[in-house]
Design a protein around this motif. Sequence first.
Motif, PDB file in Angstrom:
ATOM      1  N   PRO A 204       0.863  -1.199   0.045  1.00  0.00           N
ATOM      2  CA  PRO A 204      -0.154  -0.026  -0.090  1.00  0.00           C
ATOM      3  C   PRO A 204       0.825   1.161   0.057  1.00  0.00           C
ATOM      4  O   PRO A 204       0.621   2.198  -0.702  1.00  0.00           O
ATOM      5  CB  PRO A 204      -0.892  -0.151   1.278  1.00  0.00           C
ATOM      6  N   ARG A 205       1.981   1.310   0.776  1.00  0.00           N
ATOM      7  CA  ARG A 205       2.751   2.684   0.918  1.00  0.00           C
ATOM      8  C   ARG A 205       3.287   3.080  -0.722  1.00  0.00           C
ATOM      9  O   ARG A 205       3.480   4.160  -0.906  1.00  0.00           O
ATOM     10  CB  ARG A 205       3.889   2.498   2.024  1.00  0.00           C
ATOM     11  N   ARG A 206       3.869   1.790  -1.223  1.00  0.00           N
ATOM     12  CA  ARG A 206       4.611   2.076  -2.437  1.00  0.00           C
ATOM     13  C   ARG A 206       3.608   2.315  -3.704  1.00  0.00           C
ATOM     14  O   ARG A 206       3.784   3.411  -4.575  1.00  0.00           O
ATOM     15  CB  ARG A 206       5.345   0.977  -2.635  1.00  0.00           C
ATOM     16  N   LEU A 207       2.394   1.762  -3.683  1.00  0.00           N
ATOM     17  CA  LEU A 207       1.463   1.739  -4.891  1.00  0.00           C
ATOM     18  C   LEU A 207       0.233   2.764  -4.664  1.00  0.00           C
ATOM     19  O   LEU A 207      -0.192   3.097  -5.548  1.00  0.00           O
ATOM     20  CB  LEU A 207       0.997   0.704  -5.132  1.00  0.00           C
ATOM     21  N   LEU A 208      -0.175   3.321  -3.286  1.00  0.00           N
ATOM     22  CA  LEU A 208      -1.570   3.953  -3.249  1.00  0.00           C
ATOM     23  C   LEU A 208      -1.345   5.195  -4.046  1.00  0.00           C
ATOM     24  O   LEU A 208      -2.333   5.700  -4.637  1.00  0.00           O
ATOM     25  CB  LEU A 208      -1.458   4.044  -1.749  1.00  0.00           C
ATOM     26  N   GLY A 209      -0.332   6.111  -3.857  1.00  0.00           N
ATOM     27  CA  GLY A 209      -0.263   7.354  -4.491  1.00  0.00           C
ATOM     28  C   GLY A 209      -0.026   7.258  -5.888  1.00  0.00           C
ATOM     29  O   GLY A 209      -0.776   7.881  -6.675  1.00  0.00           O
TER      30      GLY A 209
ATOM     31  N   TYR B 187      -1.297   4.911  -7.681  1.00  0.00           N
ATOM     32  CA  TYR B 187      -2.407   4.212  -8.345  1.00  0.00           C
ATOM     33  C   TYR B 187      -3.504   5.497  -8.366  1.00  0.00           C
ATOM     34  O   TYR B 187      -4.042   5.598  -9.290  1.00  0.00           O
ATOM     35  CB  TYR B 187      -3.137   3.233  -7.549  1.00  0.00           C
ATOM     36  N   LEU B 188      -3.418   6.243  -7.236  1.00  0.00           N
ATOM     37  CA  LEU B 188      -4.361   7.336  -7.328  1.00  0.00           C
ATOM     38  C   LEU B 188      -4.291   8.427  -8.371  1.00  0.00           C
ATOM     39  O   LEU B 188      -5.199   8.794  -8.929  1.00  0.00           O
ATOM     40  CB  LEU B 188      -4.272   8.064  -5.972  1.00  0.00           C
ATOM     41  N   VAL B 189      -3.029   8.552  -8.708  1.00  0.00           N
ATOM     42  CA  VAL B 189      -2.617   9.736  -9.811  1.00  0.00           C
ATOM     43  C   VAL B 189      -2.780   8.959 -11.077  1.00  0.00           C
ATOM     44  O   VAL B 189      -3.385   9.642 -11.852  1.00  0.00           O
ATOM     45  CB  VAL B 189      -1.128  10.192  -9.703  1.00  0.00           C
ATOM     46  N   THR B 190      -2.373   7.815 -11.183  1.00  0.00           N
ATOM     47  CA  THR B 190      -2.532   7.189 -12.544  1.00  0.00           C
ATOM     48  C   THR B 190      -3.913   6.902 -12.959  1.00  0.00           C
ATOM     49  O   THR B 190      -4.295   7.190 -13.912  1.00  0.00           O
ATOM     50  CB  THR B 190      -1.886   5.689 -12.588  1.00  0.00           C
ATOM     51  N   ASN B 191      -4.658   6.226 -11.928  1.00  0.00           N
ATOM     52  CA  ASN B 191      -6.038   5.919 -12.283  1.00  0.00           C
ATOM     53  C   ASN B 191      -6.984   7.251 -12.747  1.00  0.00           C
ATOM     54  O   ASN B 191      -7.855   7.397 -13.310  1.00  0.00           O
ATOM     55  CB  ASN B 191      -6.969   5.067 -11.268  1.00  0.00           C
ATOM     56  N   SER B 192      -6.716   8.392 -11.834  1.00  0.00           N
ATOM     57  CA  SER B 192      -7.462   9.807 -12.266  1.00  0.00           C
ATOM     58  C   SER B 192      -7.158  10.138 -13.537  1.00  0.00           C
ATOM     59  O   SER B 192      -7.987  10.471 -14.136  1.00  0.00           O
ATOM     60  CB  SER B 192      -6.897  10.580 -10.997  1.00  0.00           C
ATOM     61  N   VAL B 193      -5.837  10.119 -13.769  1.00  0.00           N
ATOM     62  CA  VAL B 193      -5.706  10.724 -15.191  1.00  0.00           C
ATOM     63  C   VAL B 193      -6.201   9.637 -16.269  1.00  0.00           C
ATOM     64  O   VAL B 193      -6.619  10.224 -17.458  1.00  0.00           O
ATOM     65  CB  VAL B 193      -3.971  10.572 -15.412  1.00  0.00           C
ATOM     66  N   PHE B 194      -6.249   8.367 -16.191  1.00  0.00           N
ATOM     67  CA  PHE B 194      -6.731   7.475 -16.954  1.00  0.00           C
ATOM     68  C   PHE B 194      -8.266   7.724 -17.264  1.00  0.00           C
ATOM     69  O   PHE B 194      -8.781   7.514 -18.296  1.00  0.00           O
ATOM     70  CB  PHE B 194      -6.434   6.066 -16.696  1.00  0.00           C
ATOM     71  N   ILE B 195      -9.044   7.933 -15.983  1.00  0.00           N
ATOM     72  CA  ILE B 195     -10.354   8.007 -16.272  1.00  0.00           C
ATOM     73  C   ILE B 195     -10.524   9.566 -16.958  1.00  0.00           C
ATOM     74  O   ILE B 195     -11.669   9.437 -17.742  1.00  0.00           O
ATOM     75  CB  ILE B 195     -10.941   8.390 -14.833  1.00  0.00           C
TER      76      ILE B 195
END
Length: 267
Positions: A221-226, A228-236
């Motif tokens: 979670p510590r490595r991936l949370l930030g 994923y949040l950024v990448t998934n938001s841009v992908f949407i």
Amino acid sequence: MSADRQLLFGVYFDALRMEDVIARCRTALVTRSRMLLGVLNAAKVVHMRNDPLLRNSLIDCDLLLADGQSIIWASRLLRRPLPERIAGIDVFEGLLTLAHREGRSIYLLGARAEVLAKLQDRLSERFPGLRIVGSHHGYFQASESAAIADDIRASGADMLFLGITSPKKEIFLSAYGGSLGVPILHGVGGSFDIMAGLTKRAPLRWQRWGMEWAYRLLQEPRRLLGRYLVTNSVFILLTAREVIAPARAFQSTKIATHPTPIGSLRH
């Protein structure tokens, strides 16, 4: 455009099922023609827009597959559907099965030396008699690249699996891929670690639900949370833009890759 291709986010995806992918790879083996496989997920869709090396590598692929459930969901929303998610590790396993069944040879490039050794042991147990005609760890200097390419070429391998990250994989393939004489070229990312037994893949149920990313998030979670949040938001946002104004197909651009130091390639 062929009926089995779909233009999404500026690149052409091959709208195939796993059995179709393996069948095309088998044809490439028989005809000794190049089959460079590429897999694309939401993160790569985001990053390729500002990374010409990554973008060119995807455009250059002979088959480009959706390795990410979000790509599948987006393709259906955009009414340019892809039939199913095809994970890179599943293609890896399918090609290993093909190689084992037909006596084809493989070369493994990537990961740490100890991981590579475990991987070869695991593959030999799972696929008795599998022809592993060469391997090299992924931590080598740029000055060693030509010698490694020579070793791959001399091995006569039918399939080359690269367990190294972008952009290092793209740099190596750009410099040497066309001269290796290997029909099947497949970058498998972190699959070496999984198949060597060092990391766990999501349970089958999670995979079927398209939630493999969530399983990875729970593990780190510590490595991936930030990320994923950024990448998934841009992908949407990119998907919303595709609804309004579909992106035109990207064109390959000329960029110099030889001067870029490969450094230590890692899985």
